[in-house]
Design a protein around this motif. Structure first.
Motif, PDB file in Angstrom:
ATOM      1  N   GLU A 110       4.745   1.687  -0.020  1.00 38.15           N
ATOM      2  CA  GLU A 110       3.912   0.310   0.309  1.00 38.15           C
ATOM      3  C   GLU A 110       3.729  -0.804  -0.890  1.00 38.15           C
ATOM      4  OE1 GLU A 110       4.854   0.830   4.970  1.00 38.15           O
ATOM      5  OE2 GLU A 110       2.488   0.211   4.543  1.00 38.15           O
ATOM      6  N   LEU A 130       7.278   0.384   5.088  1.00 38.32           N
ATOM      7  CA  LEU A 130       8.142   1.393   5.126  1.00 38.32           C
ATOM      8  C   LEU A 130       8.454   2.219   6.700  1.00 38.32           C
ATOM      9  CD1 LEU A 130       9.986   3.113   3.359  1.00 38.32           C
ATOM     10  CD2 LEU A 130       8.088   4.930   3.046  1.00 38.32           C
ATOM     11  N   VAL A 139      13.485  -0.358   3.840  1.00 33.95           N
ATOM     12  CA  VAL A 139      12.319  -0.798   3.825  1.00 33.95           C
ATOM     13  C   VAL A 139      12.171  -2.169   4.923  1.00 33.95           C
ATOM     14  CG1 VAL A 139      11.266  -2.124   1.826  1.00 33.95           C
ATOM     15  CG2 VAL A 139      11.724  -0.150   1.741  1.00 33.95           C
TER      16      VAL A 139
END
Length: 192
Positions: A110, A130, A139
């Protein structure tokens, strides 16, 4: 979705408890209540002796009680497990090529995607989450665009560069993404 279900369940439980408690309280305090209410005075009981033993001799009564209680317990356990489930993905397995599987921390991925997205021209800030399953990560990207940014260009560079790098680093065949764009608030420029 979980937030909506929580609010609806808590709202319904609150309405039932407030309505039932208010009805019992009104009758117990001797306030004027409608004639159709089951309780009329301060000395009335919630369930009379006849009400408590009415269905005992019926063969269907106890199985129905147990089934209803089992349904309530299963729904309560389902709700409790839904609260404990994480919205974020903690780790993603990555094939290292030597037969051993490496693990990529979700927060690290992330942060890498957010840093790379923030470096794009016209992006003021990026937030990345995520989600999904370990075998099929997803995502969610929130981009805060600067006033001069073109959303089409920012979205194109995000999908063609940043998300391709993220997909390649995880070794996934595909990396579905949900992108939310918003603009930085700014004052209007004067034209002279």
């Amino acid at each position: 979705m979980r937030r909506i279900v929580n609010r609806v369940l808590l709202g319904l439980a609150g309405l039932v408890l407030i309505g039932g408690g208010g009805a019992v309280l009104a009758a117990g305090l001797g306030l004027p209540v409608p004639a159709r209410w089951p309780w009329h005075g301060g000395h009335d009981v919630l369930l009379s002796e006849a009400d408590r033993v009415r269905w005992r001799d019926q063969g269907w009564w106890w199985p129905a009680v147990f089934v209803a209680l089992a349904v309530v317990v299963v729904l309560a356990l389902w709700w409790l497990l839904a609260q404990a489930r994480r919205a974020r993905l903690a780790a993603v397995p990555v094939d290292s090529g030597d037969g051993e599987a490496a693990v990529l921390r979700g927060r690290a991925l992330e942060a890498a995607v957010a840093d790379e997205a923030t470096a794009l021209d016209g992006v003021a800030r990026a937030r990345v989450t995520l989600t999904g399953r370990r075998e099929a990560p997803r995502v969610v990207v929130r981009l805060l665009l600067e006033p001069h940014a073109t959303p089409d260009e920012a979205l194109g560079r995000l999908t063609d560069e940043v998300l391709v790098h993220a997909r390649d680093s995880t070794g996934a065949a595909e990396l579905p993404a949900e992108v939310r764009l918003s603009a930085v608030g700014h004052r209007a420029e004067r034209v002279s």
